[in-house]
Scaffold this active site. Structure first.
Site, short mmCIF file in Angstrom:
data_model
loop_
_atom_site.label_atom_id
_atom_site.label_comp_id
_atom_site.label_asym_id
_atom_site.label_seq_id
_atom_site.Cartn_x
_atom_site.Cartn_y
_atom_site.Cartn_z
CG ASP A 1 42.80 -52.09 94.37
OD1 ASP A 1 43.91 -52.66 94.42
OD2 ASP A 1 41.83 -52.42 95.08
CG ASP B 1 43.79 -55.97 100.88
OD1 ASP B 1 43.87 -54.74 100.74
OD2 ASP B 1 43.38 -56.72 99.97
C1 DGJ Z 1 41.95 -54.64 97.22
C2 DGJ Z 1 42.36 -53.50 98.09
O1 DGJ Z 1 43.60 -53.74 98.68
C3 DGJ Z 1 41.28 -53.26 99.14
O2 DGJ Z 1 41.68 -52.25 100.01
C4 DGJ Z 1 40.01 -52.92 98.42
O3 DGJ Z 1 40.12 -51.69 97.76
C5 DGJ Z 1 39.63 -54.02 97.46
N1 DGJ Z 1 40.71 -54.33 96.58
C6 DGJ Z 1 38.42 -53.62 96.66
O4 DGJ Z 1 38.12 -54.52 95.69
#
Ligand code: DGJ
Length: 785
Positions: A476, A544
């Protein structure tokens, strides 16, 4: 693939041709890019210069007609009469900005001549051929090498350049694009994907008017604002017809692409690293390499261009053990538990996920340091023993016993000021001495231009990966760049690019020695969805936002440039955490199935009936997984504004899955047709609706018109019925030749307010259906019990 004859270069793929020539003053003149031509003589296609335009600047006194401004070119300099934007801006060794790169020589080699510093496409000597052209700016002895690699089977040509300074004096590159081409103006539309967090990849169509149109990112990564890929489409192009050019940059940092319509009606296209704040000194005999641009064109509309991109990405970008492997159906803990979990809550989710058929359990954020929220812990790698008393090895072991593989989340490029790493090494964070750094999600970026930082990340991530059996990594990255500075750099204008080079080095050194790990990259969702990352991670988290109404847009638009297997797509709970929109479980699945499928919701809140539904979804997906992930994908031109139609056909044309999606429902709507493409017209197929559950609560008070007794529509009895009673939406079955089916079958009527029976399609707002198509030798199995 590539030939040279009498000053003419011919670059040919199976269906396309790219032609240019060397002019009498040794510039490279673009002749044509489009459908492959059979003609030997390409002279008729060259732009004619038979008058002198009043204000033109003659390149050479011997020929007043030769004005660079009036030529379609493959590359253009500055200061010699071409007043369009140049793909380069270089402070030359003679301290001027004038450069004039002219043809010296070329060579043609089999395979791809890869850059040494950047990820790029790859192919064997049988799969591609490369043309390297050397151009020189004679007065300064600076050389430009232009590379064209031709991939015939995918109808793709890639381009990049390298600059080499043979002058004793240093030059400074302020801008150096990877490619440039001038195309004749055909009233093209400029199609880009813009967006933001939780609303990635929205399609933007702009007219190309006189002047400049730019598609760019300045956030430090390729960004959710403007994807680096873009299209130029002839006006009126559809999914199946019309000329559509596609361009995409293999790069994950700040990018810049521009189209400029000039007063001579030429469209200049260029793409490369963003020039803002870019200043790269090049000393004697040093070389600077630009990232590769992937180019394609199709006369079969958007669908044709996408298909070229999909095949190319699958064959020549994605690499390693996971290139052609079916991707596992995963369960991710984030939307279910965020930072709040312990071993037993994770294992309880895992057991349920396993019972539903999932294959991999991904522990997302929160497993290390003191990380109970997003203000602390990033940069540290010590496992939080309060949450996981047996550490990662025990969790991995227990997951294995349950029958699931183990995946783990990392965010290695970042540090929280509240972390052991920051306390020990504040100099590892990106910030400017004497200035308060700006924060994003309470974190700072680690300085990947610094070799010590890279070593820190590589050794810590590697140690975790080797500490137990980890089959998948979610990498990430959750903030945009600010306060760009590194004490280790001689010129700060190199920061942005050096950061990306550092990232590529880190990814290479961690994952190349561990080929069995499936890497999925992510950046607050789709903030870094690009071909550079796809050289390392076969799949990327799209967004997300897991609301299918939004995902229809995002996944559909990303599919203009990227294949379905590259898109991480999850079924989450509704109302959705990002939109509070309520959607049906079936629509969540129907949308997510056109991607690499996962689930991301608290399974303890899922009813028994929904669990059964999920189980059937996972079974269905696994049965058709190769088709979903590696089939030929079609977006169909919608016949109505409130419909989206997708289909995916297996490579052997034995089966297809059609997705019929409705956005807003219209009352008493006219006939719907089922669009299908890509079947063998001569074969006989059967098509059948995938049965999907309908919950009586969807009918509200209308249930009292259907049932013999009166009940409260949201009361206990209604809930009990939904729990135990399995009611199905209409199932339609047809058979016929591929030709018949592809002409569009009129479907049963949709619910229209007055009537419901087993021949009523119940789509409603954001409703959908999947249809399975199989040849008669292997008809569609009956799924409904
Ligand atoms: C952003 C990501 O896109 C989410 O899926 C998740 O992993 C969060 N970060 C966790 O902090």
């Amino acid at each position: 693939m590539i030939s040279y004859d009498n000053g003419y270069f011919r670059l040919e793929t199976d269906h396309t041709g790219y032609y240019f020539r060397v002019t009498k003053f040794l510039h490279l003149e673009s002749i044509y890019y489009g459908e492959r031509l059979i003609d030997k003589d390409l002279e008729p296609l060259s732009v004619k210069h038979t008058v002198i335009i009043g204000t033109q600047t003659a390149y050479d006194p011997s020929d007043p007609m030769y004005a660079l401004d009036t030529y379609p070119l493959e590359w253009s300099g500055i200061g010699k009469g071409d007043y369009r934007h140049s793909p380069s801006e270089i402070e030359m060794p003679d301290e001027t900005y004038t450069n004039d790169f002219r043809y010296v020589s070329h060579r043609i080699v089999r395979g791809n001549l890869k850059p040494s510093t950047l990820p790029c496409s790859y192919g064997s000597e049988d799969e591609c051929e490369t043309l390297e052209i050397t151009l020189t700016d004679e007065p300064t002895q600076v050389t430009l090498l232009m590379y064209y690699t031709v991939y015939p089977a995918q109808d793709v040509i890639t381009r990049r350049v390298s600059l080499c300074n043979h002058n004793e004096k240093t030059l400074v590159i302020r801008k150096l694009m990877s490619m440039m081409i001038d195309l004749p103006n055909r009233d093209y539309q400029f199609i880009t994907l813009h967006g933001g967090w939780i609303r990635e990849a929205r399609r933007q169509v702009s007219a190309i008017d006189y002047g400049l149109r730019v598609n760019e990112s300045l956030t430090g990564c390729s960004s959710n604002r403007h994807n680096p890929g873009f299209l130029l489409a002839a006006s009126g192009a559809t999914e199946t017809s019309g000329m559509v050019f596609g361009f995409n940059l293999i790069y994950s940092g700040n990018h810049y692409s521009a189209v400029e319509k000039s007063e001579r009606d030429l469209i200049r296209v260029m793409s490369g690293i963003h020039p803002q704040c870019f200043a790269w000194p090049l000393h004697h005999e040093e070389v600077f390499e630009t990232p590769e641009v992937v180019m394609t064109v199709s006369c079969e509309g958007f669908g044709g261009t996408s298909d070229h991109f999909h095949n190319f990405v699958r064959e020549h970008i994605t690499r390693g053990d996971w290139k052609d492997q079916e991707r596992p159906v995963l369960f991710n803990s984030w939307e279910a538990r965020s930072f709040h979990f312990n071993e037993s809550s994770l294992l309880s989710l895992a057991r349920q996920a396993k019972r539903l058929g999932m294959e991999l359990f991904v522990l997302d954020d929160g497993w290390f340091g003191d990380r109970d929220d997003d203000t602390r812990g990033l940069g540290d790698y010590t496992v939080n023993l309060r949450k996981l008393p047996g550490g990662l090895p025990r969790l991995a072991e227990r997951l294995k016993k349950i029958g699931l593989r183990f995946g783990l989340w990392f965010e290695p490029e970042m540090v929280n000021p509240n972390s052991d790493l920051f306390r020990a090494h504040p100099e590892y964070a990106v910030r400017i001495p004497g200035r308060e750094p700006s924060m994003g999600r309470n974190q700072l970026t680690l300085d990947l231009t610094n070799p010590d930082v890279r070593e820190y990340i590589i050794s810590h991530v590697s140690d975790v990966l080797d500490s137990c059996d980890i089959s998948y990594v979610k990498w990430d990255m959750n903030r945009n760049m600010s306060d760009m500075y590194s004490p280790t750099l001689y010129r700060q204008g190199t920061f942005g690019h050096r950061y990306i080079l550092g990232l590529y080095e880190v990814l290479t050194r961690i994952f190349v020695p561990r080929p069995k790990i499936l890497l999925e990259t992510c950046a607050s969702g789709g903030n870094r969805f690009d071909l550079g990352m796809l050289c390392f991670s076969p799949q990327i988290w799209v967004s997300d936002n897991t609301d299918p109404a939004e995902r229809l847009d995002m996944q559909g638009n990303l599919s203009l440039l990227y294949p379905l297997s590259s898109m991480g797509a999850h079924v989450s709970s509704a109302p959705h955490q990002q939109t509070l929109r309520d959607t049906t479980l079936v629509s969540r699945f129907n949308t997510a199935s056109f991607g690499s499928l996962g689930y991301e919701l608290d399974l303890s809140f899922v009813s028994r009936a929904e669990k059964q539904e999920i189980k059937e979804q996972v079974r269905f997906y696994k049965e058709h997984r190769t088709t979903f992930q590696y089939g030929r994908f079609y977006r169909h031109d919608p016949h109505k504004d409130n419909k989206v139609h997708w289909s995916v056909v297996s490579q052997d044309k034995e089966e297809a899955i059609v997705g019929f999606f409705q956005t807003r429902s219209f009352p008493a709507e006219g006939i719907d047709h089922l669009p299908i493409s890509g079947l063998d017209p001569e074969k006989t197929y059967q098509v059948r609706t995938r049965p999907q559950r309908v919950y009586v609560r969807r009918f509200g008070e209308l249930i009292n018109f259907l049932l013999p007794v009166r009940i409260h529509p949201r009361g206990f009895v209604a809930r009990l019925i939904d729990r135990w009673y399995r009611m199905y939406d209409a199932v339609e079955t047809y058979s016929g030749s591929g030709r018949l089916l592809m002409s569009g079958i009129p479907l049963y009527n949709a619910f229209s307010g007055t009537y419901f029976n087993d021949k009523t399609r119940l789509l409603l707002d954001f409703g959908s259906n999947l249809y399975t198509v199989r040849t008669m030798e292997h008809p569609v199995p009956t799924e409904k019990e």
